[in-house]
Design a protein around this motif. Structure first.
Motif, short mmCIF file in Angstrom:
data_model
loop_
_atom_site.label_atom_id
_atom_site.label_comp_id
_atom_site.label_asym_id
_atom_site.label_seq_id
_atom_site.Cartn_x
_atom_site.Cartn_y
_atom_site.Cartn_z
N THR A 37 0.83 -1.22 0.00
CA THR A 37 0.00 0.00 0.00
C THR A 37 0.86 1.27 0.00
O THR A 37 0.38 2.35 -0.33
CB THR A 37 -0.91 0.04 1.25
N GLY A 38 2.08 1.16 0.44
CA GLY A 38 2.95 2.34 0.52
C GLY A 38 2.80 3.13 1.81
O GLY A 38 3.50 4.10 2.04
N LEU A 39 1.85 2.69 2.68
CA LEU A 39 1.60 3.43 3.93
C LEU A 39 2.25 2.77 5.14
O LEU A 39 2.25 3.34 6.22
CB LEU A 39 0.09 3.54 4.17
N GLY A 40 2.80 1.58 4.95
CA GLY A 40 3.32 0.84 6.09
C GLY A 40 4.41 1.57 6.86
O GLY A 40 4.36 1.66 8.09
N LEU A 41 5.40 2.12 6.15
CA LEU A 41 6.49 2.81 6.84
C LEU A 41 6.03 4.12 7.48
O LEU A 41 6.53 4.52 8.53
CB LEU A 41 7.63 3.09 5.86
N LEU A 42 5.04 4.78 6.85
CA LEU A 42 4.49 5.99 7.46
C LEU A 42 3.83 5.67 8.79
O LEU A 42 3.98 6.38 9.77
CB LEU A 42 3.48 6.66 6.53
N ILE A 43 3.08 4.56 8.81
CA ILE A 43 2.42 4.14 10.04
C ILE A 43 3.46 3.78 11.09
O ILE A 43 3.33 4.12 12.27
CB ILE A 43 1.47 2.96 9.75
N CYS A 44 4.53 3.07 10.66
CA CYS A 44 5.61 2.72 11.60
C CYS A 44 6.21 3.98 12.22
O CYS A 44 6.44 4.05 13.44
CB CYS A 44 6.70 1.93 10.87
N LYS A 45 6.47 4.99 11.40
CA LYS A 45 7.07 6.24 11.89
C LYS A 45 6.14 6.93 12.91
O LYS A 45 6.59 7.38 13.97
CB LYS A 45 7.33 7.17 10.71
N GLU A 46 4.84 6.98 12.58
CA GLU A 46 3.89 7.61 13.49
C GLU A 46 3.86 6.89 14.83
O GLU A 46 3.92 7.50 15.89
CB GLU A 46 2.48 7.59 12.87
N PHE A 47 3.80 5.54 14.79
CA PHE A 47 3.66 4.77 16.02
C PHE A 47 4.94 4.83 16.86
O PHE A 47 4.88 4.88 18.09
CB PHE A 47 3.31 3.32 15.70
N VAL A 48 6.11 4.81 16.19
CA VAL A 48 7.38 4.92 16.92
C VAL A 48 7.46 6.26 17.66
O VAL A 48 7.83 6.33 18.84
CB VAL A 48 8.58 4.74 15.97
N GLU A 49 7.11 7.35 16.98
CA GLU A 49 7.19 8.68 17.59
C GLU A 49 6.17 8.85 18.71
O GLU A 49 6.45 9.50 19.72
CB GLU A 49 7.02 9.75 16.52
N ILE A 50 4.97 8.25 18.52
CA ILE A 50 3.96 8.32 19.58
C ILE A 50 4.48 7.66 20.85
O ILE A 50 4.24 8.12 21.96
CB ILE A 50 2.64 7.65 19.12
#
Length: 602
Positions: free
Chosen positions: A558-571
Motif C-alpha cells: 500500500t505504501g503506507l506501512g512505513l508511514l504508520i511505523c514512523k507515526e507509532f514509533v514517535e507516539i
C-alpha cells in the motif's frame, strides 16, 4: 497523539523564542536601570556641586562678617588706647563718657564690655588700693591676693554693672592664658586675642566659653620702636572680654533661625578640633539632640594678628537625598521609562512571536495541503489499479461465465480475490493512519516483555517467509522490557518484518535483534535483500513521497506501512531510521523507551 507531540514541540519552540527575546527585554531593562542610576548619580553630583557652591558662599559671608567684626573691635580698643595717649589722666567719668559716645552696644552688639587694666608695681600696690577706695569704692581690692612680681587690675569696665562687677580689681596678668595674650599685645603693639578662657564674669547660669582682646597702652613720651622699648613703656591694656555665644549672636544675628537646611557653625580655638577647644556651637542649645547626619561640610580658618580660629560649617541639605527634588524626579522618571520600554519590548517580541507562529502555521498548512493533494492523488492511483482488475474480471464473469470452463473461472476469481484483498489492506492502512493523525487512535502504554511480543509476531510471519525459503533469526533476553502501546508495537514489528520478507530474495535471511542502553532499547530488522538507493531512502518516511515497489515475488504493497511505523514509533517516544546498501540489504532500526525511562520522563 502525534498532534500532541507536535503541539508540545511547537510550544517548546515558542517558549525558547519567547525566553530568548525576554532575555533581550531584560537586557534592555538592565541597561535602562543602569543609565537611570548613572543619570541619578550625575544629577546628584550636579545638585551637590551647586549646593556646595551656595553653601560655600554662605560660609564665606559668615567668615567675612566675623573677620570684619574682630577688626572693628580692635579699632574700638585702639580708640580707647588713643584716649590714654591724648591725656595723662583718664578718670572713671571720662572712660564712661567715651564708651557712651561710641555706642558700642548699638553698633557692635555682643561685646561683654570695654575696659582698662592698669599695671601696678609691687611697691605701689597699697597706695593704688587706697586711691581707688577713696574714689568711692571702699571694698576695692586687687585679686587674687598673693605676692607677685607685677600686678595688674581692671579699674575701668563699661558697662559697669551686672556680671562686669565681678571683674572689677581682677589681675588678669596673674592667669597664664591671659598673661600670654597681654605680653604678645605688649611686644607687638597689636590687638591680640587670647586662647579659650572662662571669664571671671561667669556664674553658674548660662556658662559660656570666653576670649579676650588686648590693645597695649604705653606711657606718653616714651619710644615704642623695639620690644625692649615697648616693655619699658607699657602702663596697661585696653581690652574687651567676650562671652562667645553672646558675641557670635551679636555678629551673626538671626542667620541660624530653625529651617530645613540650617547651617551649624562651630568655632574652635587655635587649629585643634576637639571638645576642649570649642569656643562656640550655634546649635548647642537645641532641645532636640539629633545624630549628626550632615551631608555638607566645610572648614574655614580665620586669622587675626597671628591668632587662629577654625570655623567648622556643617548642614544637612535634604535636596541631596535621592528621594528629594530633581534627583528623585530623574530616578522615578528613569525607572518608569525603563519599565515602560521593557514591557513595550516584550509586547513587540510577542507580536513577532505571533507573526512567526502565523508564518509557521501558513507553511504547515501549505505543506499539509500539498501533502493532502499528493496523498489523494496516490490513493486514487493505488485504488484505481485493483478496482480496474476487480471490475474487469467481474465484468468478464458476468457476461461470459457460461463460455468459461471451471478452471478459467477459478483463475479469474483468484484475480478478483487478490484485488479485493489489496483494496481491503489499503483501506485498513488508510484508516489506521487517519486515526493516528487525528489523535483518535487509543494509546495505552504498558510494561511489555519484548521477547514475548516479538516471538508471537515473528512466528505468525514465518509461514510467508517459508514460501520464499527465507530464514528468520531472532533472539531476545527474557528480562528485556519496554514501555509502549502493545498494539502499536505489534504493528511496527509486523510492517518491518513483512517488508523485509517482501524485498528479500528466495533463500535469503532476516536477522532481528535488540540492544539496550540506559534509556532506550534499539530494535533492528536486518535483511540481505535488494537494498534501497540513497534517493529512495531520503523519501521513505515522507507522506508526499508515498510510493509502492513490487517485492522479489511480485508482492504488492500500500505504501503506507512505513508511514504508520514512523507515526507509532514517535507516539511511543522513539525514533526510526534506515541504513541500506543497494543489492546487499537494509537495516531498519527503531527505539522504544525502557519502562524506567518512561516513568522518569512522566
Amino acid at each position: 497523539m502525534n498532534d500532541v507531540l507536535k503541539k508540545d514541540k511547537n510550544q517548546l519552540q515558542n517558549f525558547l523564542f519567547l525566553l530568548k527575546n525576554k532575555w533581550k527585554s531584560l537586557v534592555i531593562l538592565f541597561v535602562g536601570i543602569t543609565l537611570t542610576l548613572a543619570g541619578t548619580l550625575y544629577t546628584k553630583n550636579t545638585v551637590k556641586v551647586i549646593a556646595n557652591q551656595d553653601f560655600e558662599i554662605i560660609c564665606n559671608t559668615l567668615k567675612t562678617k566675623l573677620d570684619a567684626r574682630l577688626k572693628a573691635h580692635a579699632q574700638i580698643l585702639r580708640s580707647g588706647a588713643a584716649l590714654f595717649a591724648a591725656t595723662d589722666t583718664v578718670t572713671y567719668e571720662v572712660w564712661k563718657t567715651f564708651n557712651e559716645h561710641e555706642q558700642i552696644n548699638k553698633n557692635l552688639p555682643g561685646i561683654q564690655g570695654v575696659g582698662y587694666s592698669i599695671i601696678i608695681p609691687p611697691n605701689k600696690l597699697k597706695e593704688h588700693i587706697q586711691a581707688v577706695r577713696k574714689n568711692g569704692f571702699p571694698d576695692y581690692n586687687v585679686k587674687p591676693e598673693g605676692v607677685r612680681n607685677i600686678y595688674t587690675s581692671i579699674i575701668y569696665l563699661e558697662p559697669f554693672k551686672d556680671r562686669n562687677l565681678r571683674a572689677f580689681g581682677y589681675d588678669m596678668y596673674s592667669e597664664p592664658v591671659r598673661r600670654k595674650a597681654m605680653e604678645l599685645s605688649r611686644d607687638s603693639d597689636n590687638a591680640i586675642l587670647s586662647d579659650k578662657v572662662i571669664l571671671v564674669q561667669e556664674t553658674n547660669e548660662d556658662l559660656q566659653a570666653g576670649s579676650l582682646m588686648y590693645v597695649p597702652v604705653y606711657r606718653n613720651g616714651m619710644l615704642t620702636n623695639t620690644i625692649e622699648e615697648r616693655r619699658a613703656a607699657i602702663i596697661g591694656w585696653v581690652y574687651s572680654p567676650y562671652r562667645m555665644n553672646d558675641m557670635m549672636s551679636g555678629i551673626l544675628g538671626n542667620w541660624d533661625l530653625p529651617n530645613k537646611n540650617r547651617i551649624r557653625l562651630k568655632v574652635y580655638d587655635n587649629e585643634s578640633i576637639s571638645v576642649a577647644t570649642i569656643l562656640y556651637d550655634s546649635q548647642s542649645k537645641d532641645k532636640e539632640v539629633k545624630l549628626d547626619k550632615s551631608n555638607l561640610y566645610l572648614l574655614q580658618p580665620i586669622e587675626f594678628n597671628g591668632k587662629k580660629w577654625i570655623l567648622q560649617f556643617t548642614t544637612y541639605n535634604e535636596n541631596l537625598s535621592i528621594f528629594r527634588g530633581k534627583i528623585l524626579i530623574v530616578l522615578i522618571s528613569g525607572i518608569a521609562i525603563s519599565i515602560l520600554i521593557f514591557f513595550l519590548s516584550i509586547a513587540i517580541y510577542n507580536k513577532q512571536l505571533h507573526a512567526e507562529q502565523i508564518l509557521q502555521l501558513n507553511i504547515q498548512l501549505e505543506k499539509l495541503n500539498s501533502d493532502k493533494n499528493r496523498f489523494i492523488s496516490i490513493l486514487a492511483h493505488d485504488l484505481r489499479s485493483p478496482f480496474s482488475v476487480l471490475l474487469g474480471f467481474s465484468d468478464l464473469l458476468s457476461t461470459k461465465i457460461r463460455e468459461y470452463t471451471i478452471d478459467e473461472i477459478e483463475v479469474q476469481l483468484n484475480y478478483i480475490h487478490e484485488s479485493a484483498i489489496r483494496i481491503y489492506n489499503l483501506l485498513e492502512d488508510i484508516l489506521i493512519w487517519i486515526r493516528s493523525q487525528s489523535g483518535k487512535l487509543p494509546f495505552n502504554p504498558q510494561k511489555l516483555n519484548l521477547s514475548t511480543i516479538c516471538t508471537k509476531d515473528i512466528e505468525n510471519l514465518k509461514l510467508i517467509a517459508n514460501n520464499k525459503n527465507i530464514k528468520i533469526n531472532y533472539a531476545f533476553w527474557n528480562d528485556l522490557f519496554v514501555y509502549a502501546d502493545k498494539n502499536m508495537l505489534n504493528t511496527i514489528l509486523r510492517n518491518l518484518v513483512s517488508n523485509a520478507i517482501k524485498y528479500t530474495n528466495f533463500g535469503g535471511k532476516i536477522d532481528i535483534y535488540a540492544e539496550q542502553n540506559k534509556t532506550h532499547v534499539t530494535i533492528t530488522v536486518s535483511d540481505n535483500g535488494v537494498g534501497i538507493d540513497s534517493e529512495t531512502m531520503a523519501k521513505l518516511f515522507e507522506i508526499s513521497q508515498i510510493q509502492t515497489t513490487e517485492g522479489t515475488a511480485k508482492e504488492k504493497g500500500t505504501g503506507l506501512g512505513l508511514l504508520i511505523c514512523k507515526e507509532f514509533v514517535e507516539i511511543n517516544g522513539g525514533k526510526i531510521w534506515v541504513t541500506s546498501t543497494l543489492g546487499k540489504g537494509s537495516d531498519f532500526k527503531f527505539t522504544v523507551p525502557t519502562h524506567v525511562t518512561f516513568q522518569d520522563n512522566n
